[in-house]
Design an enzyme around this catalytic site. Structure first.
Site, short mmCIF file in Angstrom:
data_model
loop_
_atom_site.label_atom_id
_atom_site.label_comp_id
_atom_site.label_asym_id
_atom_site.label_seq_id
_atom_site.Cartn_x
_atom_site.Cartn_y
_atom_site.Cartn_z
N GLU A 1 6.74 -3.93 7.39
CA GLU A 1 5.33 -3.90 7.01
C GLU A 1 5.06 -5.40 6.34
O GLU A 1 3.93 -5.96 6.26
CB GLU A 1 4.59 -3.08 6.17
CG GLU A 1 4.49 -1.78 6.74
CD GLU A 1 3.78 -0.61 5.65
OE1 GLU A 1 3.65 0.47 6.36
OE2 GLU A 1 4.02 -0.70 4.46
N HIS B 1 -1.02 3.73 10.53
CA HIS B 1 -0.03 4.52 10.38
C HIS B 1 -0.48 5.92 11.27
O HIS B 1 0.16 7.01 10.85
CB HIS B 1 0.02 4.92 8.98
CG HIS B 1 0.50 4.00 8.07
ND1 HIS B 1 -0.71 3.18 7.50
CD2 HIS B 1 1.69 3.55 7.42
CE1 HIS B 1 -0.03 2.19 6.91
NE2 HIS B 1 1.31 2.13 6.53
N HIS C 1 10.83 -0.73 2.08
CA HIS C 1 10.91 0.70 1.92
C HIS C 1 11.46 1.18 3.17
O HIS C 1 10.84 0.85 4.24
CB HIS C 1 9.45 1.17 1.27
CG HIS C 1 8.34 1.05 2.10
ND1 HIS C 1 7.94 -0.24 2.73
CD2 HIS C 1 7.44 1.92 2.71
CE1 HIS C 1 6.67 -0.03 3.03
NE2 HIS C 1 6.44 1.24 3.30
N HIS D 1 1.07 -1.20 -0.12
CA HIS D 1 -0.16 -0.03 -0.07
C HIS D 1 0.93 1.21 -0.07
O HIS D 1 2.03 1.16 0.69
CB HIS D 1 -0.96 -0.12 1.19
CG HIS D 1 -0.01 -0.07 2.66
ND1 HIS D 1 -0.46 -0.92 3.36
CD2 HIS D 1 0.72 0.67 2.94
CE1 HIS D 1 0.26 -0.51 4.48
NE2 HIS D 1 1.13 0.44 4.34
C1 DHB Z 1 4.72 5.12 1.51
C2 DHB Z 1 4.56 3.85 1.90
C3 DHB Z 1 3.83 3.29 2.92
O1 DHB Z 1 3.78 2.02 3.30
C4 DHB Z 1 3.04 4.47 3.67
O2 DHB Z 1 2.43 3.99 4.70
C5 DHB Z 1 3.49 5.66 3.53
C6 DHB Z 1 4.10 5.99 2.37
C7 DHB Z 1 5.39 5.62 0.31
O3 DHB Z 1 6.37 4.79 -0.38
O4 DHB Z 1 5.30 6.95 -0.12
FE FE Z 2 2.64 1.87 5.07
#
Ligand code: DHB
Ligand code: FE
Length: 283
Positions: A243, A59, A196, A12
């Site tokens: 995550e 979040h 990420h 996501h």
């Molecule tokens: C991004 C990815 C995430 O999992 C999130 O919760 C918020 C931002 C991103 O890559 O921008």
């Molecule tokens: Fe996220």
């Protein structure tokens, strides 16, 4: 008894909400990402789930740093999305499947998971975006064709539950779904990951080879990931890559059922994230 049809695991990223709002599905940046969901939607059209158990992480919209449950199960009849500060119009509220929620709560507690039960809950992009990607007709209609049970795993305030614990929580979810005295069809969705990192010195960090190894392991060697501690997983996948624990729990929910990979897709990056999509069904 209820029927567990399989699982869909997906990343996501809030920017997907902006792309949907501005209809950027054919934009060269977005096209490979959105196209991948076509195969998952075809599968859903065939499998027709009634209820979705969606394993996700909040979040800061629903829980903030002052109160952070490790595992939280929604038991509300409606889950509203709200503005998370991204300027994206909130998506339709989801209807809750209260009966399955309470059956999951009772099963998890009986299996010694100390959960938080939420009779009121907001849901953020981690719930609304998978619904919008998988049921675009629901987005247009303003009503999703499935009821949901959100199961939230803390991946924002350390310490997090281990991969092994999330896998076992998924196994308990399967026991709950399969013992639910109802003939509806249940899908498990995992929402989060893959690698990420959004801030700090390693902002933008992505680990393609590890992500791909992880996705492959989920088919035939689902406990492979449990050899890693969470500190190692953060090192390997980034602070938000953790995550991926949602994917581990969703795979735990299919444990004991031989699985077949129906569809897998990996695309880097969308925003700061390596995005994955994996559809597993009983073999
Ligand atoms: C991004 C990815 C995430 O999992 C999130 O919760 C918020 C931002 C991103 O890559 O921008
Ligand atoms: Fe996220």
């Amino acid at each position: 008894m209820a029927h567990l049809i399989g699982s869909i695991s997906t990343s996501h990223v809030p920017a997907i909400g902006g792309a949907l709002a501005h209809q950027k599905q054919q934009d060269p940046y977005w096209k490979p990402f959105f196209d991948a969901y076509g195969k998952a939607r075809e599968w859903l059209a065939r499998e027709r789930p009634d209820v979705v158990v969606i394993v996700h992480n909040d979040h800061g919209l629903n829980f903030f740093l002052d109160k952070m449950p490790t595992f939280a199960v929604g038991a509300a009849d409606v889950y509203r999305n709200a503005d998370e500060g991204w300027g994206i119009p909130p998506l339709a509220a989801a209807r809750g499947c209260v009966d399955l929620s309470w059956h999951i709560v009772e099963t998890l507690v009986a299996d010694e998971f100390d959960i938080t039960t939420c009779q009121e809950a907001l849901v953020d992009h981690s719930v609304s975006l998978p619904l919008a990607l998988l049921w675009p007709e629901g987005k247009e209609a303003g009503e999703w064709p499935v009821e949901i049970v959100p199961v939230c795993i803390n991946t924002v305030l350390a310490p997090y539950p281990s991969a092994a614990r999330c896998y076992r929580m998924g196994q308990s979810l399967r026991r709950a779904i399969e013992s639910w005295d109802d003939d509806r069809r249940v899908l498990v969705i995992a929402s989060g990951g893959l690698s990420h990192q959004l801030d700090g010195e390693r902002a933008g960090f992505i680990n393609k080879s590890f992500d791909q190894q992880f996705m492959e392991s989920l088919v035939d060697d689902p406990k492979w990931i449990t050899r890693y501690s969470n500190e190692e997983l953060v090192e390997l996948t980034g602070t938000q890559g953790i995550e991926l624990l949602m994917w581990v729990a969703a795979r735990g929910a299919l444990d004991d059922i031989p699985v077949k990979q129906h569809h897998a897709h990996y695309h880097v990056p969308i925003s700061n994230t390596a995005t994955g999509l994996l559809v597993l069904e009983p073999a």
